[in-house]
Design an enzyme around this catalytic site. Structure first.
Site, PDB file in Angstrom:
ATOM      1  N   LEU A 152      -8.479 -34.723  73.732  1.00  0.00           N
ATOM      2  CA  LEU A 152      -8.661 -33.652  72.747  1.00  0.00           C
ATOM      3  C   LEU A 152     -10.149 -33.576  72.414  1.00  0.00           C
ATOM      4  O   LEU A 152     -10.593 -34.075  71.386  1.00  0.00           O
ATOM      5  CB  LEU A 152      -7.867 -33.973  71.488  1.00  0.00           C
ATOM      6  N   SER A 153     -10.901 -32.994  73.296  1.00  0.00           N
ATOM      7  CA  SER A 153     -12.359 -32.944  73.186  1.00  0.00           C
ATOM      8  C   SER A 153     -12.803 -31.688  73.920  1.00  0.00           C
ATOM      9  O   SER A 153     -13.395 -31.743  74.992  1.00  0.00           O
ATOM     10  CB  SER A 153     -13.001 -34.172  73.857  1.00  0.00           C
ATOM     11  N   GLU A 154     -12.517 -30.546  73.323  1.00  0.00           N
ATOM     12  CA  GLU A 154     -12.724 -29.304  74.058  1.00  0.00           C
ATOM     13  C   GLU A 154     -14.200 -29.048  74.365  1.00  0.00           C
ATOM     14  O   GLU A 154     -14.551 -28.564  75.445  1.00  0.00           O
ATOM     15  CB  GLU A 154     -12.123 -28.125  73.293  1.00  0.00           C
ATOM     16  N   ALA A 194      -5.961 -20.091  74.722  1.00  0.00           N
ATOM     17  CA  ALA A 194      -7.284 -19.508  74.485  1.00  0.00           C
ATOM     18  C   ALA A 194      -7.838 -19.870  73.106  1.00  0.00           C
ATOM     19  O   ALA A 194      -9.045 -19.957  72.929  1.00  0.00           O
ATOM     20  CB  ALA A 194      -7.237 -17.989  74.659  1.00  0.00           C
ATOM     21  N   PHE A 212     -12.449 -22.092  70.964  1.00  0.00           N
ATOM     22  CA  PHE A 212     -13.432 -21.949  69.889  1.00  0.00           C
ATOM     23  C   PHE A 212     -14.209 -23.242  69.645  1.00  0.00           C
ATOM     24  O   PHE A 212     -15.391 -23.217  69.339  1.00  0.00           O
ATOM     25  CB  PHE A 212     -12.743 -21.500  68.602  1.00  0.00           C
ATOM     26  N   HIS A 259      -2.647 -20.324  67.385  1.00  0.00           N
ATOM     27  CA  HIS A 259      -2.409 -20.397  68.831  1.00  0.00           C
ATOM     28  C   HIS A 259      -2.386 -19.028  69.502  1.00  0.00           C
ATOM     29  O   HIS A 259      -2.138 -18.946  70.692  1.00  0.00           O
ATOM     30  CB  HIS A 259      -1.070 -21.084  69.123  1.00  0.00           C
TER      31      HIS A 259
HETATM   32  C1  LIG Z   1      -7.861 -28.050  69.743  1.00  0.00           C
HETATM   33  C2  LIG Z   1      -6.501 -28.209  70.301  1.00  0.00           C
HETATM   34  N1  LIG Z   1      -6.352 -28.657  71.552  1.00  0.00           N
HETATM   35  C3  LIG Z   1      -5.128 -28.803  72.083  1.00  0.00           C
HETATM   36  C4  LIG Z   1      -4.009 -28.511  71.359  1.00  0.00           C
HETATM   37  C5  LIG Z   1      -2.611 -28.660  71.972  1.00  0.00           C
HETATM   38  N2  LIG Z   1      -1.978 -29.834  71.345  1.00  0.00           N
HETATM   39  C6  LIG Z   1      -1.198 -29.703  70.260  1.00  0.00           C
HETATM   40  S1  LIG Z   1      -0.744 -31.194  69.635  1.00  0.00           S
HETATM   41  C7  LIG Z   1      -1.579 -32.006  70.853  1.00  0.00           C
HETATM   42  C8  LIG Z   1      -1.594 -33.497  70.878  1.00  0.00           C
HETATM   43  C9  LIG Z   1      -2.188 -34.051  69.640  1.00  0.00           C
HETATM   44  O1  LIG Z   1      -2.108 -35.427  69.682  1.00  0.00           O
HETATM   45  P1  LIG Z   1      -2.237 -36.262  68.364  1.00  0.00           P
HETATM   46  O2  LIG Z   1      -3.466 -35.884  67.640  1.00  0.00           O
HETATM   47  O3  LIG Z   1      -2.115 -37.687  68.758  1.00  0.00           O
HETATM   48  O4  LIG Z   1      -1.013 -35.805  67.451  1.00  0.00           O
HETATM   49  P2  LIG Z   1       0.555 -35.997  67.760  1.00  0.00           P
HETATM   50  O5  LIG Z   1       1.026 -34.739  68.397  1.00  0.00           O
HETATM   51  O6  LIG Z   1       0.706 -37.170  68.614  1.00  0.00           O
HETATM   52  O7  LIG Z   1       1.161 -36.165  66.420  1.00  0.00           O
HETATM   53  C10 LIG Z   1      -2.183 -31.121  71.727  1.00  0.00           C
HETATM   54  C11 LIG Z   1      -2.948 -31.508  72.908  1.00  0.00           C
HETATM   55  C12 LIG Z   1      -4.203 -28.021  70.057  1.00  0.00           C
HETATM   56  N3  LIG Z   1      -3.184 -27.655  69.291  1.00  0.00           N
HETATM   57  N4  LIG Z   1      -5.452 -27.903  69.547  1.00  0.00           N
END
Ligand SMILES: Cc1ncc(C[n+]2csc(CCOP(=O)(O)OP(=O)(O)O)c2C)c(N)n1
Ligand SMILES: Cc1ncc(C[n+]2csc(CCOP(=O)(O)OP(=O)(O)O)c2C)c(N)n1
Ligand SMILES: [Mg+2]
Ligand SMILES: [Mg+2]
Lengths: 347, 339, 339, 347
Positions: B69-71, B95, B99, B140
């Site tokens: 999670l490091s866009e 998309a 941002f 989203h």
């Molecule tokens: C900026 C961003 N990137 C990707 C996503 C898609 N996404 C939603 S939840 C998630 C995983 C998040 O993991 P974590 O922070 O460990 O929370 P968990 O779902 O395990 O509670 C991802 C990749 C998103 N919502 N926002």
């Protein structure tokens, strides 16, 4: 930084916080709020299967202890922010369930008038300032709530919830640095459930304990057993007190596990976690079961009292579902309100 | 920008692959063709989004990478890797997640070649779904391509069917410039996930070329992404009333195929633009502005925009649908353009 | 959006403060007026940018804060603070630095009130200079307001003189919504830094109201920021040729004062828009699109855009100047609009 | 993480790296490149006063040791990225000065054809992949160069330079985490000159040593005396070797100081650093002077040889200035080239 053994059963005797009449009340409240979260979410599963949910939901089932422990360490005027997996957080913070449930069904009576939905609950009346579907994105907002409290000379603190995945976002770093140098009254609670969707924390997160990252900000970092509501409460209490004293932020990592799929209804074809692992956690590390067992072992809250809490909670949840179901859909014009504060908005 | 192509959308013939299949085929073929192509994305190895089944086994962990999670770092890293010899494809999934990486897109991806006087080549493709109209609410459901159209140095494709998606994506992977590929999720379901056999390896759709999907004489409807489907439906309905609509699919937004669009509007004298993006400073506005500037004399009525209303995306289905373009809105817009 | 105001630009009369002075005055007065207003920015305490002299002493370290190099957290933190009772002003210094905070602007600043069904109030002002045409090259010279116009939920002001800057900024600080204030650095120097006495405390310019800077009958020139100055210069030149140009200064971009602009163009039938932003999906395009949609029947010629060319900003002065709007380009555009 | 004493004079005897004929050559090269950076920038000061610079410049004077030490630890095929204060980095990496100087003057012969300028130098022929005027923004790019080297099976590494202020940007965090979990061959060199424009590092950066932040990524973090070219070289050498072996990234923090104002020509009215502090560093901690003194003390490079290096460098810089001055301005059409790779661009 201190890390507790995740598997230990640390409470041979009643912990000090739960002693005395006030302590017993706190224990019951811990149970009640965990059950609210659990039963609320179980109800959403039913609603999902009944086809009544407009979208998938991200469930906290398995993670209730960390959520409730931290929220109960705060007062009503304290703030909180959540993420995509945050039905439970406003509930634990004290929000009524009716309008939350109505929001999940997209109803006019929803807490956000149907505009927020599952990933964007907020109940400002209990200090719940919102939830971010963009992972990590609410961390600066929580930091700002802390800044406001400090600048206005209030005694409030803000608890900021996020997941292990979010701890790799740039805003995590920027915010913790800011909170540290300004001594802001913010408690950062990372619910490390071991995965970001399908990706194990160990494969894309550079440290085994996210709490270690506190070192980079010169602030306390504490890892706790996220299945133990008392441990979560104690760590949060220490952090909240510290923040209220003006001594700045703390990073708490709760080691936990989500029992369901990332989103309920999502089908991931490639298995990314063992069925055995899931079973081990759900069967042996259920935070509600563990706490109930302890309450019994400690002779603190007897079967009847616990049953009563369960029943009361079940009734509350049933009422919330009923409220939500029978509420009307929003007026379509609602979509065009609340973009800006306008003259009409009461001040 | 080539001569206008008069193609029927392949979806009609049943030969067009579904979106996920198109993506899978394009990426699979290009990764086989060129060992410097790598693919990165969140939850890619577990194939959560469904277009990468078997890729990890086929291409190995060095070329198939899950992203954290490091866009911002993901986007910039891909650009750096491109400058140093790879041809990365980054699946950003949704998309709205772009941002967080905006500075990397603008300051690094789009500007590097220019700032360094042509020393850099940045062959990288970023893919992201326009995930609107599905009850996901405001975080989203953005359709942010107009913001990127405002940034020089990027190419932007936004196909309306699997056939074009495959061909454009393959062209994008071969392109030496950064390309953003927006995938309208409302088109995902139109052809099944298990569709026909992979198309020929050499199926390329050139970037910068629009397609006239339907010929007509009274009005030109320019339809972007799912807006193209609504445009075709509206055209069918209008036909019954004796209104002959030409429907143009830009397919690429940057560089836009102005010759094709202008030629059509010069003939019909009227234009409606259907664009799922927000209204203000959207793609539809750009097309309208270009028309009033470049073919004013040919215009016989207002250029009418059918866009998403300028609000965020509300969660409730009772609220959400109305904010987007629809066939009925297109029909009404055409009436206005002809009035 | 109020009735059109026919104001002469105060700069003519010598009473308008310089930009830095206007900022200083507005912030000083509003911070005195309301103790919940705080001011944060990089290098603010040392007053590197010149508009905050004495502020630290006057308002103290809790209300005057330097920010670290953390644009995303800074922007989001201010929004959070606003939701919890403060009215922060954030000086982001240069508009190009906004990109790192884009997700916070869109996902938090712009969306919070809407997503939470009106529970949130986000009274926060973000100030940033459009720092182009000064040899700073591509990383400091963006004019990104069109991207933000594409985001519902933000208000956007872009004044063309110190008098308006002061009045709009004061209105922005009092506004309960997030406001982006873009300051065209090419206007900084037009009135000295030590200018006249502070204006009256109650000098407010309402957000959403354009000003007709010059009346005319043959063509409407809409000039944004420094483009307004070029428009006025062009109008003067055109007058000598017997062409009567009306010049409109939008001052606010969101909400745009459409009634004033439309009324003018309905009268003149011709329009040129001068906009320092990039061309594609820029503010000029939005205005042109609105005109062709809303007053097509009144249009007697093409709406011509004078914008920055769609390239990045090159460093060398030999390269840079030509890419921007200029008086000569405006004159040429008017000729085209009248042809 | 290890932190060296910034004030120590660690080299009583010739360090091993500078022993032998090869060692002596390296020492001369260290001196030469530091002098190139120094004299190149001194020339820009003159050009500034002569009104020939189109814009202000950010000078590295005082910081040459860290830059040269790190660059000399790399080979010609290794990569490098810089920031707004990076005239010196491509020079230290081996770039010719003529086209760099021409770029500063915005000339057609500039390395970027006049389109980049002072903050955006790049010389791909020596692996210099560009510089970011947006603070921190090149850190992901450097990380990507490392990814490419690794994926292509090359032995290259990338050195990523940035300042103390940049270490508070989110991309710092995201990039170091990524490089750590993927073991990328990247050496992150933070030139901590104590200030981000007017803001002292200690006031807005949560840790005294930025190298501490390596702990958050489970990678080595090393703080070195940034005025000591040998120390910088050694730390970088270790990190580069490690990266080349496939063992992943290192974070090096060089404690240094800029002798001039943030940008040359900028006037900051409020003093944010003591004149005495500036004097102490410029008078006693000048990296060129310190190194020359050691070369003499060690009897490694005698006065005459050093003088020769100085003279040669002065001549090179004078030639660069002459080249730049006499070069033509770019054709205005150049502004419209290089936005995209086009068919015309040779492949
Ligand atoms: C900026 C961003 N990137 C990707 C996503 C898609 N996404 C939603 S939840 C998630 C995983 C998040 O993991 P974590 O922070 O460990 O929370 P968990 O779902 O395990 O509670 C991802 C990749 C998103 N919502 N926002
Ligand atoms: C994203 C961004 N924010 C702000 C600036 C303005 N700015 C330029 S250099 C600088 C200070 C950078 O400090 P540091 O990283 O320590 O580098 P130094 O200048 O000390 O070498 C600032 C704030 C910028 N260029 N980019
Ligand atoms: Mg997780
Ligand atoms: Mg610094």
């Amino acid at each position: 930084m201190s890390v507790v053994d995740n598997q230990a059963a640390p409470w041979a005797t009643v912990p000090p916080e739960l002693q005395g009449e006030h302590g017993r009340e706190l224990a019951i409240e811990m149970l009640r709020r965990m059950l609210r979260v659990r039963m609320f979410e179980e109800a959403t599963i039913e609603l999902f299967h009944a086809g009544e949910l407009p979208a998938m939901v991200h469930l906290s089932i398995g993670q209730e202890a960390a959520i409730v422990g931290a929220c109960l360490a705060t007062g009503d005027s304290d703030y909180m922010t959540g993420n995509h997996r945050s039905h439970g957080h406003p509930i634990a913070k004290g929000a009524g369930m009716d309008r939350l449930m109505a929001e999940l069904l997209g109803k006019a009576t929803g807490i956000c008038h149907g505009k927020g939905g599952s990933m964007h609950l907020a109940d400002f009346s209990v200090g719940s300032l919102g939830e971010s579907g963009i992972v990590g994105s609410a961390i600066p907002v929580a930091t700002g709530a802390g800044l406001a409290a400090r600048t206005l000379g209030e005694q409030r603190v803000c608890v900021c919830f996020f997941g292990d995945g979010a701890a790799n976002e740039g805003v995590f770093h920027e915010s913790l640095n800011l909170a540290a140098v300004w001594n802001l009254p913010v408690v950062y609670v990372c619910e490390n459930n071991g995965y970001a969707v399908s990706v194990p924390a160990e494969s894309l997160t550079s440290v085994p304990d996210i709490a270690t990252r506190a070192v980079a900000y010169g602030i306390p970092g504490v890892a706790v057993d996220g299945q133990d509501v008392v441990a979560g409460y104690q760590a949060a209490r220490t952090a909240v007190d510290r923040a209220r004293r003006g001594d700045g932020p703390t990073l708490i990592e709760a080691k936990t596990y989500r029992f369901h799929e990332h989103a309920y209804g999502l089908r991931v074809k490639t298995a990314y976690r063992d069925a055995a692992e899931v079973a081990a956690w759900s069967d042996e590390r259920d935070p509600v079961v563990l706490f109930e067992r302890r309450l019994a072992d400690w002779d603190l809250v007897d079967d009847a009292a616990r049953r009563q809490v369960r029943e009361e909670t079940a009734a509350e949840v049933a009422a919330a579902v009923e409220f939500a179901r029978t509420s009307p859909a929003p007026d379509p014009a609602e979509a065009y309100r609340d973009l800006y504060v306008t003259e009409e908005d009461a001040r | 920008m080539t001569t206008p192509q008069r193609e029927r959308p392949r979806a009609e013939g049943g030969r067009a692959p579904g979106f996920l299949q198109a993506i899978r085929q394009a990426q699979y073929e290009e990764m086989h063709r060129d060992p410097t192509v790598i693919l990165m994305g969140q939850d890619l190895r577990a194939n959560v989004f469904g277009a990468a089944e078997g890729f990890l086994d086929e291409f190995g962990p060095e070329r198939i990478r899950d992203l954290p999670l490091s866009e911002a770092a993901s986007v910039g890293m891909a650009a750096g890797a491109a400058m140093a010899g790879l041809r990365p494809i980054v699946d950003l999934t949704v998309a709205s997640f772009m941002f967080g990486a905006m500075d990397q897109f603008i300051s690094q991806v789009a500007k590097s070649r220019y700032m360094y006087g042509g020393q850099a080549r940045v062959p990288v493709v970023y893919r992201q779904a326009l995930y609107y109209h599905g009850g996901t609410a405001a975080h989203h459901a953005d359709r942010p391509y107009p913001m990127f159209m405002n940034v020089p140095g990027l190419k932007i494709i936004l196909p309306s069917n699997g056939y074009d998606l495959k061909g454009l994506l393959k062209s994008a992977i071969r392109d030496d410039n950064p390309v953003l590929c927006f995938e309208d999720a409302n088109l995902w379901g139109r052809r099944g996930r298990g569709g026909p056999e992979p198309e020929a390896e050499d199926h390329l759709v050139p970037i910068g070329s629009a397609a006239v999907r339907r010929s007509g004489t009274d009005v030109t409807i320019v339809g972007i992404g799912h807006g193209l489907v609504q445009s075709l439906e509206a055209a069918t309905e209008l036909e019954a009333e004796g209104i002959s609509a030409e429907v143009v699919d830009p397919r690429t937004l940057v560089p836009m195929d102005w010759p094709t669009i202008l030629e059509s509007v010069r003939r019909t004298g009227r234009c409606v633009v259907v664009d799922p993006a927000n209204r203000t400073c959207g793609a539809a506005g750009e097309i309208a502005a270009q028309l009033v500037e470049e073919c004013f004399d040919a215009l016989r009525g207002p250029v009418v925009r059918v866009t998403t209303d300028d609000v965020h995306v509300p969660f409730s289905p009772a609220l959400e649908r109305q904010i987007y373009p629809s066939k009925d809105k297109v029909v009404a817009a055409v009436r206005r353009a002809l009035a």
